[in-house]
Design a protein around this motif. Sequence first.
Motif, PDB file in Angstrom:
ATOM      1  N   LEU A  25     -12.684  56.312 -15.884  1.00  0.00           N
ATOM      2  CA  LEU A  25     -12.694  57.223 -14.744  1.00  0.00           C
ATOM      3  C   LEU A  25     -14.018  57.975 -14.690  1.00  0.00           C
ATOM      4  CD1 LEU A  25      -9.069  58.614 -15.211  1.00  0.00           C
ATOM      5  CD2 LEU A  25      -9.831  56.758 -13.689  1.00  0.00           C
ATOM      6  N   SER A  26     -14.280  58.634 -13.591  1.00  0.00           N
ATOM      7  CA  SER A  26     -15.572  59.315 -13.411  1.00  0.00           C
ATOM      8  C   SER A  26     -15.826  60.369 -14.489  1.00  0.00           C
ATOM      9  CB  SER A  26     -15.679  59.926 -12.013  1.00  0.00           C
ATOM     10  OG  SER A  26     -14.626  60.833 -11.787  1.00  0.00           O
ATOM     11  N   ALA A  27     -14.787  61.029 -14.974  1.00  0.00           N
ATOM     12  CA  ALA A  27     -14.963  62.042 -16.026  1.00  0.00           C
ATOM     13  C   ALA A  27     -15.420  61.441 -17.352  1.00  0.00           C
ATOM     14  CB  ALA A  27     -13.660  62.813 -16.236  1.00  0.00           C
ATOM     15  N   ASP A  28     -15.303  60.117 -17.505  1.00  0.00           N
ATOM     16  CA  ASP A  28     -15.692  59.441 -18.748  1.00  0.00           C
ATOM     17  C   ASP A  28     -17.167  59.028 -18.764  1.00  0.00           C
ATOM     18  OD1 ASP A  28     -13.011  59.433 -19.712  1.00  0.00           O
ATOM     19  OD2 ASP A  28     -12.586  57.644 -18.510  1.00  0.00           O
ATOM     20  N   LEU A  29     -17.853  59.176 -17.635  1.00  0.00           N
ATOM     21  CA  LEU A  29     -19.198  58.605 -17.481  1.00  0.00           C
ATOM     22  C   LEU A  29     -20.301  59.546 -17.949  1.00  0.00           C
ATOM     23  CD1 LEU A  29     -18.802  56.974 -13.952  1.00  0.00           C
ATOM     24  CD2 LEU A  29     -18.370  55.956 -16.211  1.00  0.00           C
ATOM     25  N   ASN A  30     -21.405  58.934 -18.367  1.00  0.00           N
ATOM     26  CA  ASN A  30     -22.612  59.686 -18.724  1.00  0.00           C
ATOM     27  C   ASN A  30     -23.571  59.687 -17.539  1.00  0.00           C
ATOM     28  OD1 ASN A  30     -23.923  57.161 -18.699  1.00  0.00           O
ATOM     29  ND2 ASN A  30     -23.746  56.913 -20.906  1.00  0.00           N
ATOM     30  N   GLU A  31     -24.785  60.181 -17.749  1.00  0.00           N
ATOM     31  CA  GLU A  31     -25.766  60.270 -16.658  1.00  0.00           C
ATOM     32  C   GLU A  31     -26.273  58.903 -16.192  1.00  0.00           C
ATOM     33  OE1 GLU A  31     -28.167  60.772 -20.492  1.00  0.00           O
ATOM     34  OE2 GLU A  31     -26.197  61.347 -19.762  1.00  0.00           O
ATOM     35  N   GLY A  52     -14.120  52.246 -13.163  1.00  0.00           N
ATOM     36  CA  GLY A  52     -13.111  51.307 -12.707  1.00  0.00           C
ATOM     37  C   GLY A  52     -12.806  50.177 -13.679  1.00  0.00           C
ATOM     38  N   ASP A  53     -13.652  49.985 -14.685  1.00  0.00           N
ATOM     39  CA  ASP A  53     -13.358  48.973 -15.699  1.00  0.00           C
ATOM     40  C   ASP A  53     -12.126  49.401 -16.502  1.00  0.00           C
ATOM     41  OD1 ASP A  53     -15.583  47.409 -15.106  1.00  0.00           O
ATOM     42  OD2 ASP A  53     -16.755  48.106 -16.832  1.00  0.00           O
ATOM     43  N   ALA A  54     -11.536  48.442 -17.175  1.00  0.00           N
ATOM     44  CA  ALA A  54     -10.495  48.747 -18.153  1.00  0.00           C
ATOM     45  C   ALA A  54     -11.052  48.429 -19.528  1.00  0.00           C
ATOM     46  CB  ALA A  54      -9.240  47.917 -17.889  1.00  0.00           C
ATOM     47  N   MET A  55     -10.655  49.220 -20.503  1.00  0.00           N
ATOM     48  CA  MET A  55     -11.004  48.896 -21.883  1.00  0.00           C
ATOM     49  C   MET A  55      -9.709  48.684 -22.637  1.00  0.00           C
ATOM     50  SD  MET A  55     -12.685  52.373 -23.273  1.00  0.00           S
ATOM     51  CE  MET A  55     -11.727  53.355 -24.373  1.00  0.00           C
ATOM     52  N   GLU A  56      -9.644  47.531 -23.285  1.00  0.00           N
ATOM     53  CA  GLU A  56      -8.458  47.159 -24.049  1.00  0.00           C
ATOM     54  C   GLU A  56      -8.849  47.160 -25.512  1.00  0.00           C
ATOM     55  OE1 GLU A  56      -5.788  43.804 -22.797  1.00  0.00           O
ATOM     56  OE2 GLU A  56      -6.554  42.968 -24.693  1.00  0.00           O
ATOM     57  N   GLY A 113     -20.708  57.200 -24.814  1.00  0.00           N
ATOM     58  CA  GLY A 113     -20.391  56.651 -26.131  1.00  0.00           C
ATOM     59  C   GLY A 113     -19.509  57.556 -26.956  1.00  0.00           C
ATOM     60  N   GLY A 114     -19.724  58.870 -26.859  1.00  0.00           N
ATOM     61  CA  GLY A 114     -18.884  59.813 -27.598  1.00  0.00           C
ATOM     62  C   GLY A 114     -17.435  59.779 -27.142  1.00  0.00           C
ATOM     63  N   ARG A 115     -17.234  59.550 -25.866  1.00  0.00           N
ATOM     64  CA  ARG A 115     -15.865  59.428 -25.337  1.00  0.00           C
ATOM     65  C   ARG A 115     -15.195  58.189 -25.921  1.00  0.00           C
ATOM     66  NH1 ARG A 115     -11.056  60.630 -24.091  1.00  0.00           N
ATOM     67  NH2 ARG A 115     -10.210  59.886 -22.135  1.00  0.00           N
ATOM     68  N   LEU A 116     -15.937  57.073 -25.972  1.00  0.00           N
ATOM     69  CA  LEU A 116     -15.400  55.847 -26.539  1.00  0.00           C
ATOM     70  C   LEU A 116     -15.045  56.046 -28.011  1.00  0.00           C
ATOM     71  CD1 LEU A 116     -14.663  52.851 -26.484  1.00  0.00           C
ATOM     72  CD2 LEU A 116     -17.079  52.323 -26.800  1.00  0.00           C
ATOM     73  N   LEU A 117     -15.943  56.674 -28.764  1.00  0.00           N
ATOM     74  CA  LEU A 117     -15.680  56.902 -30.186  1.00  0.00           C
ATOM     75  C   LEU A 117     -14.457  57.796 -30.393  1.00  0.00           C
ATOM     76  CD1 LEU A 117     -19.321  57.310 -31.523  1.00  0.00           C
ATOM     77  CD2 LEU A 117     -17.758  55.402 -31.951  1.00  0.00           C
TER      78      LEU A 117
END
Length: 168
Positions: free
Chosen positions: A24-30, A76-80, A36-40
Amino acid sequence: MKQVNKMTQLTCSDTEIVTTHRILSADLNEHGTLFGGRLLSIVDAEASIAALRVAKQTVVTATIDHVNFQQPFHLGDAMEMHATVVHLGQRSIEVFVKVLRENLTAGQREVAFTACLLYVVADHNFVMPVDEIIPETASQRYLVATAAQRQQARQLMRATNLELSKRI
């Protein structure tokens, strides 16, 4: 010391967790890609479930290593995420994580991220209730077979980090 009913074996699949998250948009960087921190953060929280399936009690994150960001995630991508236990120590549990990126509109999937996480049971009197993790697939066999190499690399990095801490 607390008596523990000891199981002897678990398969990697017995510990596996699979979760799916939508970017979602809140997960994105500049850059417009997943921060990357969100993913970790997501990986650490979810992978701990695999460790808890073995320990059955509180674990803490000791290391996140062998981190490999291979492909960016877009809005909009999904991460599984697939996480499974691949090694046991006396109080430590190594979890391997693979995250797939899925472009939901194109239907394309690819490996986008991999890492190894080491969790440690907080209780110093803990007795591991599992003697052995049994791999079932070729990739699980590889990860189980190479666990000792990753453990040696962690020990070397820990010694290096301790020396650095003394000097700074």
